[in-house]
Scaffold this motif. Structure first.
Motif, PDB file in Angstrom:
ATOM      1  N   TYR A 109      76.171  38.547   5.190  1.00 38.38           N
ATOM      2  CA  TYR A 109      74.854  37.710   4.981  1.00 38.38           C
ATOM      3  C   TYR A 109      74.115  38.379   4.316  1.00 38.38           C
ATOM      4  CZ  TYR A 109      76.698  34.958   8.996  1.00 38.38           C
ATOM      5  OH  TYR A 109      77.378  34.098   9.838  1.00 38.38           O
ATOM      6  N   GLU A 110      72.918  37.623   3.710  1.00 39.36           N
ATOM      7  CA  GLU A 110      71.810  38.364   3.007  1.00 39.36           C
ATOM      8  C   GLU A 110      70.802  37.683   4.154  1.00 39.36           C
ATOM      9  OE1 GLU A 110      72.060  36.755  -1.009  1.00 39.36           O
ATOM     10  OE2 GLU A 110      72.659  38.739  -1.630  1.00 39.36           O
ATOM     11  N   ILE A 111      69.820  38.738   4.360  1.00 39.04           N
ATOM     12  CA  ILE A 111      68.742  38.369   5.299  1.00 39.04           C
ATOM     13  C   ILE A 111      67.536  39.113   4.503  1.00 39.04           C
ATOM     14  CG2 ILE A 111      69.958  38.262   7.125  1.00 39.04           C
ATOM     15  CD1 ILE A 111      69.117  41.245   7.982  1.00 39.04           C
ATOM     16  N   MET A 112      66.141  38.449   4.858  1.00 40.68           N
ATOM     17  CA  MET A 112      64.999  38.903   4.051  1.00 40.68           C
ATOM     18  C   MET A 112      64.601  40.010   5.235  1.00 40.68           C
ATOM     19  SD  MET A 112      62.934  39.261   1.876  1.00 40.68           S
ATOM     20  CE  MET A 112      63.588  37.957   0.702  1.00 40.68           C
ATOM     21  N   THR A 113      63.985  41.246   4.875  1.00 40.84           N
ATOM     22  CA  THR A 113      63.462  42.166   5.710  1.00 40.84           C
ATOM     23  C   THR A 113      62.186  42.681   5.181  1.00 40.84           C
ATOM     24  OG1 THR A 113      64.296  43.799   4.443  1.00 40.84           O
ATOM     25  CG2 THR A 113      65.881  43.033   6.221  1.00 40.84           C
TER      26      THR A 113
END
Length: 191
Positions: free
Chosen positions: A119-123
């Motif tokens: 997945y790609e997640i925003m941190t």
């Protein structure tokens, strides 16, 4: 006597003059660059490619690709072919075991996260690639290292096209993409 027919596409000299009138752009900031590429590891194993999927476009200088690849592509023109070895320290950095984190399953609402899924997640540090290591009910053990962290790779690309980005494209490149998963602000992944 045969009658000379007019071309439906204009005169050859006119077409050539029009083609020459279009400025040829080089890869530079705020330009949409379209490339075909293949990434392989040092053993020659393919890691990623656009072959069979179509070329990829990005806005140069907008941090959509790593700085080392931007530097390699900078100044080239459509039709140019590039082959470059990218060292791990210039790519995605060293593998960091401390980037294995427990995350709440609801962050992955789209589907049931399974081992190996990415997945790609925003941190707080920006967009991050995440690989699921295990799913333990309400908690997912995830590796926040980029899949190529600690790895050098070979980058081969052909520049398909280059053109100035429109103001709308530049604005969109600054916006956060709609289909990403976001971590709540209190989640500190840097620790």
């Amino acid at each position: 006597m045969r009658k000379k027919r007019k071309s439906l596409f204009g005169k050859k000299d006119e077409a050539k003059a029009q083609a020459e009138a279009v400025p040829r752009c080089d890869v530079q900031d705020n330009h949409v660059v379209t490339i075909d590429y293949t990434i392989s590891d040092d053993a020659g194993t393919f890691l990623d490619t656009t072959e069979g999927h179509g070329a990829v476009s990005y806005i140069h200088g907008s941090h959509e690709i790593i700085p080392a690849l931007q530097a390699v592509l900078e100044g080239h023109f459509p039709g140019d072919q590039i082959a470059e070895h990218i060292a791990s320290n210039n790519a995605y950095g060293d593998y960091d075991p401390s980037k294995i984190k427990d995350l709440e399953t609801p962050l992955f609402a789209e589907d049931e996260p399974r081992k190996g899924m990415q997945y790609e997640i925003m941190t707080d540090e920006g967009l991050r690639a995440v690989t699921i290591l295990s799913n333990e009910g309400n908690t997912v053990k995830a590796d926040l290292n980029h899949p190529l962290a600690g790895k050098s790779f070979n980058f081969e690309a052909t520049i398909v096209s280059v053109r100035p980005a429109t103001p709308e494209e530049l604005e969109r490149s600054r916006d956060v993409q709609a289909h990403k998963i976001f971590l709540p602000p209190q989640t500190n992944l840097a620790s």
